[in-house]
Enzyme design. Structure first.
Site, PDB file in Angstrom:
ATOM      1  N   ASP A   1       0.954  -1.090   0.129  1.00  0.00           N
ATOM      2  CA  ASP A   1       0.026  -0.007  -0.018  1.00  0.00           C
ATOM      3  C   ASP A   1       1.089   1.230  -0.083  1.00  0.00           C
ATOM      4  O   ASP A   1       2.056   1.114   0.519  1.00  0.00           O
ATOM      5  CB  ASP A   1      -0.851  -0.151   1.385  1.00  0.00           C
ATOM      6  CG  ASP A   1      -1.527   1.294   1.651  1.00  0.00           C
ATOM      7  OD1 ASP A   1      -2.383   1.614   0.697  1.00  0.00           O
ATOM      8  OD2 ASP A   1      -1.282   1.781   2.508  1.00  0.00           O
TER       9      ASP A   1
ATOM     10  N   TYR B   1      -0.097   5.116   0.806  1.00  0.00           N
ATOM     11  CA  TYR B   1      -0.112   6.053   1.714  1.00  0.00           C
ATOM     12  C   TYR B   1      -0.548   5.401   3.279  1.00  0.00           C
ATOM     13  O   TYR B   1      -1.222   4.658   3.452  1.00  0.00           O
ATOM     14  CB  TYR B   1      -1.520   6.919   1.469  1.00  0.00           C
ATOM     15  CG  TYR B   1      -1.234   7.707   0.077  1.00  0.00           C
ATOM     16  CD1 TYR B   1      -2.294   7.422  -0.918  1.00  0.00           C
ATOM     17  CD2 TYR B   1      -0.380   8.883   0.080  1.00  0.00           C
ATOM     18  CE1 TYR B   1      -2.255   8.167  -1.902  1.00  0.00           C
ATOM     19  CE2 TYR B   1      -0.159   9.245  -1.102  1.00  0.00           C
ATOM     20  CZ  TYR B   1      -1.214   9.274  -2.173  1.00  0.00           C
ATOM     21  OH  TYR B   1      -1.128   9.724  -3.542  1.00  0.00           O
TER      22      TYR B   1
HETATM   23  C1  LAC Z   1      -3.583   3.765  -0.527  1.00  0.00           C
HETATM   24  C2  LAC Z   1      -4.347   4.507   0.757  1.00  0.00           C
HETATM   25  C3  LAC Z   1      -5.704   4.364   0.680  1.00  0.00           C
HETATM   26  O1  LAC Z   1      -4.302   2.911  -1.131  1.00  0.00           O
HETATM   27  O2  LAC Z   1      -3.485   3.891   1.936  1.00  0.00           O
HETATM   28  O3  LAC Z   1      -2.380   3.954  -0.702  1.00  0.00           O
END
Ligand code: LAC
Length: 219
Positions: A9, A11
């Site tokens: 992931d 963020y």
């Molecule tokens: C992503 C966020 C939602 O998908 O964390 O990067």
């Protein structure tokens, strides 16, 4: 080597979303932390609402919308200058300090490495370029390509298919409990990067491992 691919992931996992507190403080003194927390909370909520309503809006538009909410919620005014500056900060988020070293180690071990994110390419590519991460990743996969937000089954299925691996060949890492639950629900093995020492959730979809930063992965 059981896993062929390791997905990250973006963020909160690779990039620190609360880097924006500094810019928030410049425009809204003493309210930066509160704005950043509400901003992130609403950004995620709006993505899930968009998915459930079957009304796709890209993550950049949801990031703008959630920023406006957060500033309103602390009884402050959004101005064209503050909105531009705070959104610009989202393209320069800090990379967590251990990321490059761990990614280089995993790449050297022969794993397929990819980012898998709700963010559209026009949000993620500048971050990857800013931190010179391109040589470390085999792919940057955005749900924007199918317009199905995480934690939908379709989103994780898309990521596995794009990398041409089976779901049991994927290890997925995220700092977001809802994302870890969604990936486990689909059939990935999961590692929760619990950077903020959050309380565990979804005990029926428990992560295979819990770490507090990526260095533990190497161990
Ligand atoms: C992503 C966020 C939602 O998908 O964390 O990067």
């Amino acid at each position: 080597m059981k896993f062929k691919a390791i997905l990250f992931d973006a963020y909160g996992t690779l990039f620190d979303v609360h880097t924006v507190i500094k810019a928030c403080e410049e425009y809204y003194p003493d309210k930066g932390t509160k704005i950043s927390q509400l901003w992130r909370q609403k950004q995620i909520e709006y993505a899930m609402q968009s998915q459930i309503m079957d009304r796709y809006v890209d993550f950049y538009e949801l990031t703008k919308k959630s920023l406006r909410y957060a500033i309103d919620a602390v009884d402050e005014e959004v101005t064209p200058e503050s909105e531009e500056a705070l959104l610009h900060a989202y393209f320069k988020l800090n990379l967590y300090s251990e990321v490059k070293q761990v990614l280089a180690y995993l790449k050297e071990k022969g794993y397929l490495l990819a980012i898998f994110t709700n963010g559209p390419k026009h949000m993620i590519d500048p971050l990857v370029a800013h931190h010179r991460l391109a040589p470390l990743f085999d792919d940057v996969i955005s749900i924007d390509e199918i317009k199905q937000y995480k934690p939908s089954m379709a989103s994780y299925h898309y990521a596995a298919n794009k990398l041409e691996v089976e779901r049991d060949e994927v290890l997925f890492l995220s700092s977001n409990p809802w994302d870890i639950a969604g990936a486990k629900n689909y059939g990935f093995s999961t590692v929760w990067v619990n950077r903020d020492h959050q309380v565990p959730e979804h005990r029926e979809l428990t992560p295979n491992r819990v770490i507090h930063d990526l260095t533990n992965l190497v161990k």
